[in-house]
Design an enzyme around this catalytic site. Structure first.
Site, short mmCIF file in Angstrom:
data_model
loop_
_atom_site.label_atom_id
_atom_site.label_comp_id
_atom_site.label_asym_id
_atom_site.label_seq_id
_atom_site.Cartn_x
_atom_site.Cartn_y
_atom_site.Cartn_z
N ASN A 100 -23.12 -15.53 29.60
CA ASN A 100 -23.48 -14.34 28.83
C ASN A 100 -24.11 -14.83 27.55
O ASN A 100 -23.46 -15.56 26.80
CB ASN A 100 -22.25 -13.52 28.46
N CYS A 108 -16.50 -22.04 14.10
CA CYS A 108 -16.73 -21.84 15.54
C CYS A 108 -15.63 -22.52 16.35
O CYS A 108 -15.37 -23.72 16.18
CB CYS A 108 -18.09 -22.41 15.92
N ARG A 134 -44.52 6.73 35.00
CA ARG A 134 -43.96 6.92 33.65
C ARG A 134 -44.26 5.75 32.74
O ARG A 134 -44.08 5.83 31.54
CB ARG A 134 -42.45 7.12 33.73
N GLN A 180 -19.22 -19.76 31.42
CA GLN A 180 -17.87 -19.64 31.96
C GLN A 180 -17.87 -19.89 33.46
O GLN A 180 -18.88 -19.72 34.12
CB GLN A 180 -17.32 -18.24 31.70
N GLY A 228 -22.28 -9.14 25.11
CA GLY A 228 -20.85 -9.33 24.93
C GLY A 228 -20.43 -10.76 24.66
O GLY A 228 -19.24 -11.07 24.67
N CYS A 286 -17.18 -25.60 18.53
CA CYS A 286 -17.78 -26.80 17.95
C CYS A 286 -16.80 -27.99 18.04
O CYS A 286 -15.58 -27.80 18.02
CB CYS A 286 -18.17 -26.56 16.49
N HIS A 332 -22.76 -22.01 25.71
CA HIS A 332 -21.65 -22.24 26.64
C HIS A 332 -21.75 -21.27 27.82
O HIS A 332 -22.48 -20.28 27.75
CB HIS A 332 -20.30 -22.06 25.94
N HIS A 357 -24.22 -26.44 17.74
CA HIS A 357 -23.96 -25.00 17.66
C HIS A 357 -25.23 -24.17 17.77
O HIS A 357 -25.21 -23.02 18.22
CB HIS A 357 -23.24 -24.71 16.33
N SER A 411 -19.20 -13.58 22.67
CA SER A 411 -18.46 -13.51 21.42
C SER A 411 -18.84 -14.65 20.48
O SER A 411 -18.47 -14.65 19.32
CB SER A 411 -16.97 -13.55 21.71
N HIS A 450 -22.45 -20.30 20.17
CA HIS A 450 -22.44 -21.69 20.63
C HIS A 450 -22.82 -21.74 22.12
O HIS A 450 -22.26 -20.98 22.91
CB HIS A 450 -21.04 -22.29 20.42
ZN LIG Z 1 -20.14 -23.96 17.61
#
Ligand SMILES: [Zn+2]
Ligand SMILES: [Zn+2]
Ligand SMILES: [Zn+2]
Length: 343
Positions: free
Chosen positions: A154, A49, A25, A169, A160, A52, A167, A114, A162, A165
């Site tokens: 992410n 932000c 395909r 988790q 997703g 920041c 970062h 940022h 948000s 900046h």
């Molecule tokens: Zn920031």
């Protein structure tokens, strides 16, 4: 059977799951489609932000004027340390079962800037991020009742995230989450059967074959795994048998920073946009027992398929049956490799 032409399914030996590959395909010629999104370079500092330096977070706490990495407990944590480890079985038949899940959620800002990303940060700045991940893994993994430490990023609104900046988790949990639990079983079984490590053997096989390698350095190999589900999925494996970030030498910390910069900057060249993805490290459980079978690695799961706007969806047969892909991992690796070499 021809892997380049015939529909077939491929086994993921880490999870025991299969992926359906339909190479016929994807035989239509590559359109070279680059759908550019409007270029809006974010500012170095954004007064709105919550990550920041110096700004107030949603919970009201003010960030310090940090100059390197910055770690804090997530103000809206999905887990709480004081949760009782109780098990409920409503009706007593194992049909309606729940368990308390104590845990800790933290956020790590990679930089006070940022506008930066792993792909645009300097190598020494990413090394500081690697050292911060290592310190966090050491601290959280040593806590009683923390059986697993998941570090993940992410990136991009599509995944997703948000806030742009830079970062990531950390979710540190009592129980071993599903994906590493499957990988623990597979790595344990492989070591028992073969007397060697699953990912050491796999990395060696891929290094011989070369077709799925994207980029590499003295300590790490980045490849599109044979069983990749996402179009441009990448697995990063250490060449040496390491189980966690704690096992890395300082030279390996630098090499990890280097391969992460290579992978993320290569991604940004695929559609000439900041490439969205979820990435994370899979490390040995922190259940206070030794795990010689576990091989340190990172997964990159990017959703984009054909352009900056066209993403892969896991729907229909994929949701009800098995994940499926058209572009083969070998084709994806070839494309990524050519972009990696353009540096
Ligand atoms: Zn920031
Ligand atoms: Zn290994
Ligand atoms: Zn894994």
């Amino acid at each position: 059977m021809k892997l380049t032409e015939d529909p077939h399914r491929r086994l993921n030996p880490l999870t025991g799951e299969w992926v359906l590959v339909s190479p016929h395909r994807a035989l239509r010629p590559w359109q070279g489609e680059v759908e550019k999104l409007p270029a809006q370079a974010p500012p170095q500092y954004d007064p709105t932000c919550y990550l920041c330096p110096g700004n107030a977070r949603a919970g009201g706490v003010q960030n310090p004027a940090y100059t390197g990495t910055f770690v804090f407990n997530n103000d809206f944590a999905a887990l709480k340390a004081a949760t009782p480890k109780e098990r409920l079985d409503i009706g007593g038949k194992g049909l309606v079962v729940a368990e308390g899940e104590p845990g800790i959620c933290r956020v790590i800002c990679f930089s006070p800037r940022h506008d930066l990303t792993l792909s645009t940060m300097k190598a020494n700045e990413i090394e500081e991020v690697v050292r911060t991940w290592t310190a966090q893994f050491r601290e959280l993994g040593a806590l009683p009742g923390i059986g697993h430490v998941q570090i993940f990023e992410n990136r991009g609104a599509m995944m997703g995230a948000s806030n742009p900046h830079p970062h990531c988790q950390i979710w540190a949990t009592n129980s071993l989450p599903e994906a590493p639990a499957q990988e623990l079983v597979s790595q344990t079984n492989y070591a028992r059967t073969n007397g060697s490590c699953l990912l050491c053997d796999y990395t060696e096989l891929e290094s011989e074959q070369q077709v799925r390698i994207v980029c590499q350095n003295g300590s790490f190999v980045a490849l599109v795994p044979f069983w990749a589900v996402w179009p441009f999925e990448i697995l990063v494996c250490s060449r040496r048998h390491l189980s966690t970030l704690l096992d890395l030498t300082s030279a390996e910390q630098s090499a990890l920073a280097g391969i992460l910069k290579d992978v993320t900057s290569t991604y940004d060249r695929v559609f000439e946009v900041p490439f969205p993805y979820s990435m994370g490290f899979h490390q040995a459980p922190t259940d206070k027992s030794v795990h010689p079978e576990w091989h340190f690695h990172a997964h990159f799961y990017p959703p984009l398929l054909r352009s900056a706007k066209v993403r892969k969806f896991m729907v229909g047969f994929e949701m009800l049956g098995t994940p499926q892909r058209d572009i083969t991992p070998e084709t994806a690796a070839e494309r990524l490799r050519s972009l990696c070499q353009q540096v």
